[in-house]
Design a protein around this motif. Structure first.
Motif, PDB file in Angstrom:
ATOM      1  N   GLU A  23       0.759  -1.150  -0.097  1.00 34.25           N
ATOM      2  CA  GLU A  23      -0.031   0.058   0.128  1.00 34.25           C
ATOM      3  C   GLU A  23       0.749   1.159  -0.023  1.00 34.25           C
ATOM      4  OE1 GLU A  23      -2.850  -0.586   3.224  1.00 34.25           O
ATOM      5  OE2 GLU A  23      -4.342  -1.064   1.826  1.00 34.25           O
ATOM      6  N   SER A  26       4.429   3.321  -5.471  1.00 32.19           N
ATOM      7  CA  SER A  26       4.024   3.633  -6.946  1.00 32.19           C
ATOM      8  C   SER A  26       4.509   2.263  -7.612  1.00 32.19           C
ATOM      9  CB  SER A  26       4.950   4.862  -7.302  1.00 32.19           C
ATOM     10  OG  SER A  26       6.441   4.398  -7.326  1.00 32.19           O
ATOM     11  N   ALA A  27       4.155   2.298  -9.013  1.00 31.17           N
ATOM     12  CA  ALA A  27       4.447   1.294  -9.929  1.00 31.17           C
ATOM     13  C   ALA A  27       5.867   0.879  -9.814  1.00 31.17           C
ATOM     14  CB  ALA A  27       3.892   1.161 -11.148  1.00 31.17           C
ATOM     15  N   GLU A  28       6.987   1.987  -9.811  1.00 29.79           N
ATOM     16  CA  GLU A  28       8.320   2.117  -9.972  1.00 29.79           C
ATOM     17  C   GLU A  28       8.750   1.494  -8.618  1.00 29.79           C
ATOM     18  OE1 GLU A  28       6.695   5.079 -10.538  1.00 29.79           O
ATOM     19  OE2 GLU A  28       6.517   4.650 -12.864  1.00 29.79           O
ATOM     20  N   GLY A  42       6.692  -6.379  -6.062  1.00 32.12           N
ATOM     21  CA  GLY A  42       5.579  -6.647  -6.951  1.00 32.12           C
ATOM     22  C   GLY A  42       5.692  -7.999  -7.231  1.00 32.12           C
ATOM     23  N   ARG A  75      -2.970  -6.428 -16.236  1.00 31.69           N
ATOM     24  CA  ARG A  75      -2.495  -5.456 -15.391  1.00 31.69           C
ATOM     25  C   ARG A  75      -1.201  -5.653 -14.734  1.00 31.69           C
ATOM     26  NH1 ARG A  75      -7.061  -4.084 -11.091  1.00 31.69           N
ATOM     27  NH2 ARG A  75      -6.069  -2.183 -11.100  1.00 31.69           N
ATOM     28  N   ARG A  98       5.338  -6.606 -13.797  1.00 31.43           N
ATOM     29  CA  ARG A  98       5.295  -5.330 -13.652  1.00 31.43           C
ATOM     30  C   ARG A  98       4.030  -4.745 -13.361  1.00 31.43           C
ATOM     31  NH1 ARG A  98       9.290  -1.759 -15.391  1.00 31.43           N
ATOM     32  NH2 ARG A  98      11.201  -2.689 -16.097  1.00 31.43           N
ATOM     33  N   GLU A 100       0.617  -2.737 -12.403  1.00 32.69           N
ATOM     34  CA  GLU A 100       0.519  -1.456 -12.718  1.00 32.69           C
ATOM     35  C   GLU A 100       0.370  -0.368 -11.294  1.00 32.69           C
ATOM     36  OE1 GLU A 100      -4.150  -1.209 -13.627  1.00 32.69           O
ATOM     37  OE2 GLU A 100      -3.043  -1.632 -15.157  1.00 32.69           O
ATOM     38  N   SER A 101      -0.054  -1.156 -10.528  1.00 39.61           N
ATOM     39  CA  SER A 101      -0.295  -0.442  -9.032  1.00 39.61           C
ATOM     40  C   SER A 101      -0.446  -1.203  -8.173  1.00 39.61           C
ATOM     41  CB  SER A 101      -1.415   0.573  -9.306  1.00 39.61           C
ATOM     42  OG  SER A 101      -2.572  -0.519  -9.501  1.00 39.61           O
ATOM     43  N   PRO A 102      -0.340  -0.768  -6.759  1.00 37.47           N
ATOM     44  CA  PRO A 102      -0.738  -1.710  -5.626  1.00 37.47           C
ATOM     45  C   PRO A 102      -2.291  -2.140  -5.761  1.00 37.47           C
ATOM     46  CG  PRO A 102       0.291   0.550  -5.023  1.00 37.47           C
ATOM     47  CD  PRO A 102      -0.080   0.660  -6.296  1.00 37.47           C
ATOM     48  N   GLU A 103      -3.028  -1.535  -6.310  1.00 36.81           N
ATOM     49  CA  GLU A 103      -4.431  -2.116  -6.398  1.00 36.81           C
ATOM     50  C   GLU A 103      -4.379  -3.135  -7.520  1.00 36.81           C
ATOM     51  OE1 GLU A 103      -4.540   1.795  -4.825  1.00 36.81           O
ATOM     52  OE2 GLU A 103      -3.671   1.256  -6.826  1.00 36.81           O
TER      53      GLU A 103
END
Length: 169
Positions: A23, A26-28, A42, A75, A98, A100-103
């Protein structure tokens, strides 16, 4: 305490561990690794979720993996291959995961966790001795498989939390 309650308690600890690892990133940051070839946050969370999805689905008659039937793979920049759980990944394959987001991670994890929670909640003690995998010596019982899945998930969630602590400030 009944065994299904014990398993529910054990698996029920995973959401907080996973959320704590991802949470607010960022994606990075999710893709960052402490050195080339190492596992990123990730990848670690994707992998623990993929293993749980794969293994629990095998225990459900006629079910298909959520990774394959849902839209999760896109995603993560991946194809929805049922046998790709991250086991044996090369550094290039780790790099290719990769989110795209925590979501993206949490939505996939939450769906898999909900399926697992439902499965373990209805188990009876008599079912735990059922052999679910004869490829091993000794053959693997349902109880051993469920503990193995949980053990793998907890270890990888802990690794993800550790990598989060290494993120550059």
């Amino acid at each position: 305490m009944r065994v299904n309650e014990l398993l529910t308690e054990g698996y029920g600890r995973l959401p907080d561990l996973v959320r704590g690892a991802v949470e607010g990133l960022s994606a990075e940051q999710l893709h960052w690794a402490p050195r080339p070839g190492a596992n990123s946050i990730g990848w670690l969370v994707w992998h623990l979720t993929r293993v749980q999805d794969d293994h629990v689905t095998d225990l459900l008659d006629g079910a298909e993996q959520l990774w394959v039937t849902g839209d999760h793979a896109k995603r993560f920049g991946l194809e929805a291959h049922a046998h790709d759980t991250g086991y044996g990944h090369t550094p290039d394959e780790v790099e290719a995961v990769r989110p795209e987001s925590p979501e993206a991670l949490l939505e996939y994890f939450d769906a898999v966790f909900a399926r697992t929670r439902t499965f373990v909640a209805r188990l009876t003690e008599d079912e735990l001795d059922k052999i679910v995998d004869e490829r091993w010596d000794p053959p693997v019982s349902l109880a051993v498989r469920l503990v193995s899945i949980l053990d793998d998930a907890v270890q990888h969630a802990g690794q993800a939390a550790y990598v989060r602590g290494l993120l550059p400030q």
